[in-house]
Scaffold this motif. Structure first.
Motif, PDB file in Angstrom:
ATOM      1  N   ALA A 187     -22.920  -1.674  14.459  1.00 48.35           N
ATOM      2  CA  ALA A 187     -22.801  -1.202  15.837  1.00 48.35           C
ATOM      3  C   ALA A 187     -21.854  -2.081  16.648  1.00 48.35           C
ATOM      4  CB  ALA A 187     -24.182  -1.156  16.495  1.00 48.35           C
ATOM      5  N   LEU A 188     -21.791  -3.365  16.296  1.00 50.37           N
ATOM      6  CA  LEU A 188     -20.911  -4.291  17.001  1.00 50.37           C
ATOM      7  C   LEU A 188     -19.485  -4.290  16.445  1.00 50.37           C
ATOM      8  CD1 LEU A 188     -23.273  -7.362  17.483  1.00 50.37           C
ATOM      9  CD2 LEU A 188     -22.316  -5.925  19.287  1.00 50.37           C
ATOM     10  N   GLY A 189     -19.249  -3.555  15.360  1.00 46.43           N
ATOM     11  CA  GLY A 189     -17.910  -3.490  14.785  1.00 46.43           C
ATOM     12  C   GLY A 189     -17.565  -4.655  13.886  1.00 46.43           C
ATOM     13  N   HIS A 190     -18.574  -5.251  13.240  1.00 44.61           N
ATOM     14  CA  HIS A 190     -18.323  -6.369  12.339  1.00 44.61           C
ATOM     15  C   HIS A 190     -17.819  -5.880  10.980  1.00 44.61           C
ATOM     16  CE1 HIS A 190     -21.435  -9.148  14.514  1.00 44.61           C
ATOM     17  NE2 HIS A 190     -20.410  -8.822  15.278  1.00 44.61           N
ATOM     18  N   PHE A 191     -16.788  -6.516  10.463  1.00 46.76           N
ATOM     19  CA  PHE A 191     -16.354  -6.266   9.092  1.00 46.76           C
ATOM     20  C   PHE A 191     -17.180  -7.071   8.102  1.00 46.76           C
ATOM     21  CE2 PHE A 191     -12.575  -4.810  11.305  1.00 46.76           C
ATOM     22  CZ  PHE A 191     -12.138  -3.756  10.521  1.00 46.76           C
ATOM     23  N   ARG A 192     -17.734  -8.189   8.544  1.00 41.28           N
ATOM     24  CA  ARG A 192     -18.399  -9.111   7.626  1.00 41.28           C
ATOM     25  C   ARG A 192     -19.296 -10.083   8.386  1.00 41.28           C
ATOM     26  NH1 ARG A 192     -13.646 -10.722   9.135  1.00 41.28           N
ATOM     27  NH2 ARG A 192     -12.555  -9.217   7.809  1.00 41.28           N
TER      28      ARG A 192
END
Length: 243
Positions: free
Chosen positions: A147-152
Motif C-alpha cells: 500500500a505504501l509502494g515499497h519494492f522491498r
C-alpha cells in the motif's frame, strides 16, 4: 506517496510517536556524525517537517520530492530551496556541494536504489555523510508495504551491497525500532495466515500508549549510542564518501 498519505503525515508529524522517534534518532545521528553548520539535502521530504527541524538546528537546507503537493507544502513552510524532482535522475546540485544527505524511508520506494545512491555520491563532498533509514526483514513484506509502494524490505547484507555498488562506504549500520518488533511480527504473521486488504494508514494509539512508545524509543536511542540493535523493524545507516 499517495496524496492521502501526505495529508496523514502533515496531521501526525508533531505528535505521533513514530514520526517523533525517527526524527529524534536522525537528529542524534546528525549531531554525532555530521554536525551543523553545513549544506544538508533531503531526498524525499514528505511533509517537510524534518527539513524544518534541520534548518532550525543550523543547516543550510535543500530538498527534493517527486510530489508537487509536497514541494508546495514545503514552500508554504518557508523552505525556498525545495524542488520537484525524480530521485532516480541526476540530482540538480553541483558536484561535491553537500555536506550531508538525508534519505528517510525512501530507498525501498525506488526501482533502482543503486542509481540514486550514485547520484548522492556525486553531490556529496569527500568526507560527507549520508543518514538513511529503510524498513527491514523481507519476510515481513505485506499489504502495508504494498500500500505504501515499497519494492522491498532490506536485509543488512542487501543494503551493504547497494551502498558498495554506489561507491559510498558504510560507517555504521544497525537495526532500530526493536521495541515494537514482537508485536509487528505477530500482526504480520496473522495477516499472512488470514489475508485482508491493508491501508497505508498508521495505526492510531491512545495518548498513554503514544507516551509509552516515545519513552521506549528514547531508551533505545540511549542504547544505540553505545551498541547496535540485534533486531528491529527498520535499519538505519551512516554512509560516507571517502573520495
Amino acid at each position: 506517496m499517495q496524496a492521502s498519505h501526505l495529508t496523514e503525515l502533515i496531521e501526525l508529524e508533531d505528535a505521533y510517536w513514530w514520526h517523533i522517534a525517527k526524527r529524534q534518532l536522525v537528529l542524534d545521528l546528525l549531531a554525532r556524525h555530521a554536525p551543523p553548520p553545513g549544506r544538508l539535502i533531503e531526498g524525499g521530504i514528505g511533509s517537510a517537517r524534518n527539513l524544518v527541524e534541520f534548518r532550525a538546528r543550523g543547516y543550510d537546507v535543500a530538498g527534493l520530492d517527486i510530489m508537487p503537493a509536497a514541494v508546495q507544502h514545503a514552500h508554504e513552510r518557508g523552505l525556498t530551496d525545495v524542488r520537484e524532482h525524480d530521485l532516480t535522475l541526476p540530482w540538480p546540485f553541483a558536484t561535491a556541494s553537500a555536506d550531508v544527505v538525508v534519505l528517510l524511508d525512501v530507498l525501498e520506494h525506488l526501482p533502482d536504489p543503486v542509481g540514486t545512491l550514485r547520484h548522492i555520491h556525486k553531490v556529496l563532498r569527500p568526507g560527507g555523510r549520508v543518514i538513511l533509514t529503510v524498513p527491514a526483514h523481507p519476510w515481513l513484506y505485506g499489504d502495508w508495504d504494498a500500500a505504501l509502494g515499497h519494492f522491498r524490505r532490506y536485509r543488512p547484507a542487501e543494503l551493504r551491497q547497494h551502498v558498495r555498488e554506489s561507491g559510498l562506504h558504510v560507517e555504521r549500520l544497525s537495526y532500530w525500532n526493536g521495541f515494537t518488533f514482537p508485536a509487528a511480527v505477530a500482526v504480520r504473521s496473522f495477516e499472512k495466515m488470514f489475508p485482508q486488504h491493508r491501508s497505508a494508514e498508521f495505526p492510531r494509539v491512545s495518548p498513554l500508549v503514544n507516551r509509552g512508545l516515545l519513552t521506549a524509543a528514547s531508551l533505545e536511542r540511549w542504547w544505540l549510542r553505545h551498541l547496535p540493535n540485534a533486531c528491529g523493524l527498520s535499519l538505519f545507516a551512516v554512509l560516507s564518501r571517502t573520495a
